[in-house]
Design a protein around this motif. Structure first.
Motif, PDB file in Angstrom:
ATOM      1  N   HIS A  55       0.828  -1.218   0.000  1.00  0.00           N
ATOM      2  CA  HIS A  55       0.000   0.000   0.000  1.00  0.00           C
ATOM      3  C   HIS A  55       0.859   1.262   0.000  1.00  0.00           C
ATOM      4  N   GLU A  56       1.874   1.293  -0.855  1.00  0.00           N
ATOM      5  CA  GLU A  56       2.791   2.424  -0.904  1.00  0.00           C
ATOM      6  C   GLU A  56       2.565   3.338  -2.108  1.00  0.00           C
TER       7      GLU A  56
ATOM      8  N   SER B 279      -3.900   4.938  -4.795  1.00  0.00           N
ATOM      9  CA  SER B 279      -5.031   4.301  -5.478  1.00  0.00           C
ATOM     10  C   SER B 279      -4.587   3.436  -6.653  1.00  0.00           C
TER      11      SER B 279
ATOM     12  N   GLY C  35      -2.237   1.353  -6.552  1.00  0.00           N
ATOM     13  CA  GLY C  35      -1.974   0.035  -5.980  1.00  0.00           C
ATOM     14  C   GLY C  35      -3.214  -0.829  -5.909  1.00  0.00           C
ATOM     15  N   GLY C  36      -4.352  -0.219  -5.573  1.00  0.00           N
ATOM     16  CA  GLY C  36      -5.594  -0.986  -5.519  1.00  0.00           C
ATOM     17  C   GLY C  36      -5.990  -1.512  -6.881  1.00  0.00           C
TER      18      GLY C  36
END
Length: 61
Positions: free
Chosen positions: A21-22, A25, A27-28
């Motif tokens: 989660h770096e 959005s 990453g999602g």
């Protein structure tokens, strides 16, 4: 083939960052489409190594 190896190595880093989660959005979205690779970014890194090895194997100089 070296270009493919470099792209796969960058993708491995992106999947690793998305899993932790770096990258926000992005990453999602990245983990939604490539969930298996977010869980195991090492697989993409292995593919990059194999592509680089193949490139060295088939290069003629």
């Amino acid at each position: 083939m070296y270009f493919v190896a470099a792209v796969l190595a960058v993708l491995s880093g992106l999947f690793y960052a998305a899993n932790h989660h770096e990258i926000g959005s992005l990453g999602g979205t990245l983990c939604r489409y490539g969930g298996m690779f977010c869980d195991n970014p090492f697989l993409v890194l292995v593919a990059a190594g194999l592509a680089a090895a193949w490139g060295m194997f088939v290069s003629v100089r």
